[in-house]
Design an enzyme around this catalytic site. Sequence first.
Site, PDB file in Angstrom:
ATOM      1  N   LYS A  14      10.526   9.027  -9.017  1.00  0.00           N
ATOM      2  CA  LYS A  14      11.787   8.642  -9.669  1.00  0.00           C
ATOM      3  C   LYS A  14      12.986   8.967  -8.765  1.00  0.00           C
ATOM      4  O   LYS A  14      13.830   8.114  -8.517  1.00  0.00           O
ATOM      5  CB  LYS A  14      11.946   9.357 -11.018  1.00  0.00           C
ATOM      6  CG  LYS A  14      10.811   9.092 -11.997  1.00  0.00           C
ATOM      7  CD  LYS A  14      11.024   9.766 -13.345  1.00  0.00           C
ATOM      8  CE  LYS A  14      10.959  11.286 -13.308  1.00  0.00           C
ATOM      9  NZ  LYS A  14       9.609  11.854 -13.158  1.00  0.00           N
ATOM     10  N   ARG A  89      13.554  12.258 -22.029  1.00  0.00           N
ATOM     11  CA  ARG A  89      12.206  12.800 -21.910  1.00  0.00           C
ATOM     12  C   ARG A  89      11.589  13.089 -23.276  1.00  0.00           C
ATOM     13  O   ARG A  89      10.455  13.562 -23.343  1.00  0.00           O
ATOM     14  CB  ARG A  89      12.251  14.098 -21.101  1.00  0.00           C
ATOM     15  CG  ARG A  89      11.868  13.930 -19.633  1.00  0.00           C
ATOM     16  CD  ARG A  89      12.068  15.271 -18.951  1.00  0.00           C
ATOM     17  NE  ARG A  89      11.263  15.462 -17.783  1.00  0.00           N
ATOM     18  CZ  ARG A  89      11.696  15.291 -16.538  1.00  0.00           C
ATOM     19  NH1 ARG A  89      12.899  14.861 -16.295  1.00  0.00           N
ATOM     20  NH2 ARG A  89      10.906  15.554 -15.521  1.00  0.00           N
ATOM     21  N   ARG A 128       5.375  18.531  -1.742  1.00  0.00           N
ATOM     22  CA  ARG A 128       6.809  18.805  -1.803  1.00  0.00           C
ATOM     23  C   ARG A 128       7.073  20.312  -1.861  1.00  0.00           C
ATOM     24  O   ARG A 128       8.090  20.782  -1.342  1.00  0.00           O
ATOM     25  CB  ARG A 128       7.435  18.102  -3.010  1.00  0.00           C
ATOM     26  CG  ARG A 128       8.943  18.242  -3.050  1.00  0.00           C
ATOM     27  CD  ARG A 128       9.602  17.350  -4.077  1.00  0.00           C
ATOM     28  NE  ARG A 128       9.240  17.715  -5.432  1.00  0.00           N
ATOM     29  CZ  ARG A 128       9.622  17.047  -6.516  1.00  0.00           C
ATOM     30  NH1 ARG A 128      10.378  15.969  -6.381  1.00  0.00           N
ATOM     31  NH2 ARG A 128       9.268  17.433  -7.716  1.00  0.00           N
ATOM     32  N   ARG A 134      11.069  24.573  -4.573  1.00  0.00           N
ATOM     33  CA  ARG A 134      11.090  24.478  -6.037  1.00  0.00           C
ATOM     34  C   ARG A 134       9.953  25.275  -6.639  1.00  0.00           C
ATOM     35  O   ARG A 134       8.778  25.011  -6.381  1.00  0.00           O
ATOM     36  CB  ARG A 134      10.997  23.001  -6.459  1.00  0.00           C
ATOM     37  CG  ARG A 134      12.338  22.320  -6.451  1.00  0.00           C
ATOM     38  CD  ARG A 134      12.237  20.872  -6.811  1.00  0.00           C
ATOM     39  NE  ARG A 134      11.665  20.618  -8.133  1.00  0.00           N
ATOM     40  CZ  ARG A 134      11.679  19.429  -8.729  1.00  0.00           C
ATOM     41  NH1 ARG A 134      12.246  18.409  -8.113  1.00  0.00           N
ATOM     42  NH2 ARG A 134      11.135  19.266  -9.905  1.00  0.00           N
ATOM     43  N   ARG A 146       3.554  20.778 -16.577  1.00  0.00           N
ATOM     44  CA  ARG A 146       4.548  19.688 -16.580  1.00  0.00           C
ATOM     45  C   ARG A 146       3.870  18.361 -16.920  1.00  0.00           C
ATOM     46  O   ARG A 146       4.414  17.549 -17.659  1.00  0.00           O
ATOM     47  CB  ARG A 146       5.222  19.590 -15.205  1.00  0.00           C
ATOM     48  CG  ARG A 146       6.210  20.721 -14.963  1.00  0.00           C
ATOM     49  CD  ARG A 146       6.541  20.890 -13.503  1.00  0.00           C
ATOM     50  NE  ARG A 146       7.284  19.777 -12.948  1.00  0.00           N
ATOM     51  CZ  ARG A 146       7.436  19.585 -11.634  1.00  0.00           C
ATOM     52  NH1 ARG A 146       6.893  20.417 -10.761  1.00  0.00           N
ATOM     53  NH2 ARG A 146       8.141  18.565 -11.202  1.00  0.00           N
TER      54      ARG A 146
HETATM   55  P1  B4P Z   1       9.748  12.452  -7.068  1.00  0.00           P
HETATM   56  O1  B4P Z   1       8.707  11.580  -7.644  1.00  0.00           O
HETATM   57  O2  B4P Z   1      10.946  11.835  -6.554  1.00  0.00           O
HETATM   58  O3  B4P Z   1       9.986  13.551  -8.200  1.00  0.00           O
HETATM   59  P2  B4P Z   1      10.576  13.174  -9.622  1.00  0.00           P
HETATM   60  O4  B4P Z   1       9.542  12.396 -10.387  1.00  0.00           O
HETATM   61  O5  B4P Z   1      11.908  12.529  -9.436  1.00  0.00           O
HETATM   62  O6  B4P Z   1      10.965  14.525 -10.244  1.00  0.00           O
HETATM   63  P3  B4P Z   1      10.240  15.526 -11.243  1.00  0.00           P
HETATM   64  O7  B4P Z   1       9.775  14.839 -12.487  1.00  0.00           O
HETATM   65  O8  B4P Z   1       9.265  16.307 -10.454  1.00  0.00           O
HETATM   66  O9  B4P Z   1      11.390  16.531 -11.589  1.00  0.00           O
HETATM   67  P4  B4P Z   1      12.755  16.455 -12.396  1.00  0.00           P
HETATM   68  O10 B4P Z   1      13.757  16.874 -11.423  1.00  0.00           O
HETATM   69  O11 B4P Z   1      13.006  15.158 -13.100  1.00  0.00           O
HETATM   70  O12 B4P Z   1       9.145  13.214  -5.869  1.00  0.00           O
HETATM   71  C1  B4P Z   1       7.874  13.793  -5.851  1.00  0.00           C
HETATM   72  C2  B4P Z   1       7.322  13.902  -4.422  1.00  0.00           C
HETATM   73  O13 B4P Z   1       6.523  12.755  -4.158  1.00  0.00           O
HETATM   74  C3  B4P Z   1       8.375  13.934  -3.325  1.00  0.00           C
HETATM   75  O14 B4P Z   1       8.017  14.897  -2.385  1.00  0.00           O
HETATM   76  C4  B4P Z   1       8.329  12.561  -2.695  1.00  0.00           C
HETATM   77  O15 B4P Z   1       8.620  12.554  -1.320  1.00  0.00           O
HETATM   78  C5  B4P Z   1       6.888  12.164  -2.918  1.00  0.00           C
HETATM   79  N1  B4P Z   1       6.697  10.727  -3.060  1.00  0.00           N
HETATM   80  C6  B4P Z   1       7.493   9.881  -3.768  1.00  0.00           C
HETATM   81  N2  B4P Z   1       6.997   8.625  -3.686  1.00  0.00           N
HETATM   82  C7  B4P Z   1       5.846   8.696  -2.934  1.00  0.00           C
HETATM   83  C8  B4P Z   1       4.868   7.727  -2.496  1.00  0.00           C
HETATM   84  N3  B4P Z   1       4.969   6.430  -2.800  1.00  0.00           N
HETATM   85  N4  B4P Z   1       3.810   8.165  -1.769  1.00  0.00           N
HETATM   86  C9  B4P Z   1       3.712   9.464  -1.436  1.00  0.00           C
HETATM   87  N5  B4P Z   1       4.610  10.422  -1.791  1.00  0.00           N
HETATM   88  C10 B4P Z   1       5.666  10.032  -2.541  1.00  0.00           C
HETATM   89  O16 B4P Z   1      12.534  17.553 -13.541  1.00  0.00           O
HETATM   90  C11 B4P Z   1      12.251  18.900 -13.241  1.00  0.00           C
HETATM   91  C12 B4P Z   1      12.306  19.755 -14.521  1.00  0.00           C
HETATM   92  O17 B4P Z   1      13.660  19.716 -15.071  1.00  0.00           O
HETATM   93  C13 B4P Z   1      11.431  19.332 -15.696  1.00  0.00           C
HETATM   94  O18 B4P Z   1      10.105  19.825 -15.569  1.00  0.00           O
HETATM   95  C14 B4P Z   1      12.212  19.973 -16.896  1.00  0.00           C
HETATM   96  O19 B4P Z   1      11.939  21.341 -16.999  1.00  0.00           O
HETATM   97  C15 B4P Z   1      13.657  19.801 -16.505  1.00  0.00           C
HETATM   98  N6  B4P Z   1      14.246  18.565 -17.066  1.00  0.00           N
HETATM   99  C16 B4P Z   1      14.699  17.499 -16.336  1.00  0.00           C
HETATM  100  N7  B4P Z   1      15.144  16.527 -17.149  1.00  0.00           N
HETATM  101  C17 B4P Z   1      14.960  16.977 -18.435  1.00  0.00           C
HETATM  102  C18 B4P Z   1      15.193  16.413 -19.728  1.00  0.00           C
HETATM  103  N8  B4P Z   1      15.699  15.173 -19.873  1.00  0.00           N
HETATM  104  N9  B4P Z   1      14.886  17.145 -20.834  1.00  0.00           N
HETATM  105  C19 B4P Z   1      14.385  18.367 -20.720  1.00  0.00           C
HETATM  106  N10 B4P Z   1      14.120  18.966 -19.527  1.00  0.00           N
HETATM  107  C20 B4P Z   1      14.400  18.285 -18.384  1.00  0.00           C
END
Ligand code: B4P
Length: 190
Positions: A14, A89, A128, A134, A146
């Site tokens: 994302k 979420r 990551r 993190r 998670r």
């Molecule tokens: P991303 O895939 O970019 O991670 P994310 O889904 O954006 O974020 P995530 O869900 O982990 O955390 P968030 O900050 O939203 O990246 C993952 C990795 O994969 C990276 O290293 C990237 O380089 C790699 N990658 C990406 N695409 C790839 C591909 N095609 N091939 C290979 N590698 C690839 O949330 C964190 C925490 O915040 C939650 O657990 C919760 O506690 C809290 N939170 C956030 N929003 C909330 C909400 N609305 N309500 C309640 N709590 C919330």
Amino acid sequence: MLNLVLFGPPGAGKGTQSTRLVEKYGLIHLSTGDVFRANIKGETELGVLAKSYMDKGQLVPDEVTIKMLKSEVMKYENPKGFIFDGFPRTNAQADALDHFLEEIDSSISQMISLDVEEEELKTRLANRAKDSGRVDDADPKVIQNRISVYRAETAPVKEHYKKQGKWTKVDGLGSIDDITERLFSAIDKL
Ligand code: B4P
């Protein structure tokens, strides 16, 4: 306004893909995870509270998250639209977002779900963890939590948008560039 919800499990891409969508469509990227992390870094009251949940892989309570999201949206004057990354979420967050956008004469255009299998998510998050610093990426038990929280509380949010005829699934496996192209083509069809 073009308002997109970019949806998917932790590690689905994302954050990675949002950066590219911002460049192409001129939208504002709002990641609730990023806002929480900025608050943790700044040692604010919100940050201290959010950290106590995030470090365990739990969701930050709805009331706090919704209030924060609204105040982030209101910072912008005449935006072209938003990418909501990591929000909503829960069903309560989805309802609150609908009501809030209605109040400002707007609505969600589409939820786009990045579809990625569980083993790949674990591999990406573990990778990551090596350089992100993190806490929630470093411990396999927290990653598993998670993913479990996603399945139980977040995945059902899809139904909210499916019912409104606003849901598109995009294959989230493959190279980052290929996935970006798939997203561009899904958005250009809206
Ligand atoms: P991303 O895939 O970019 O991670 P994310 O889904 O954006 O974020 P995530 O869900 O982990 O955390 P968030 O900050 O939203 O990246 C993952 C990795 O994969 C990276 O290293 C990237 O380089 C790699 N990658 C990406 N695409 C790839 C591909 N095609 N091939 C290979 N590698 C690839 O949330 C964190 C925490 O915040 C939650 O657990 C919760 O506690 C809290 N939170 C956030 N929003 C909330 C909400 N609305 N309500 C309640 N709590 C919330």
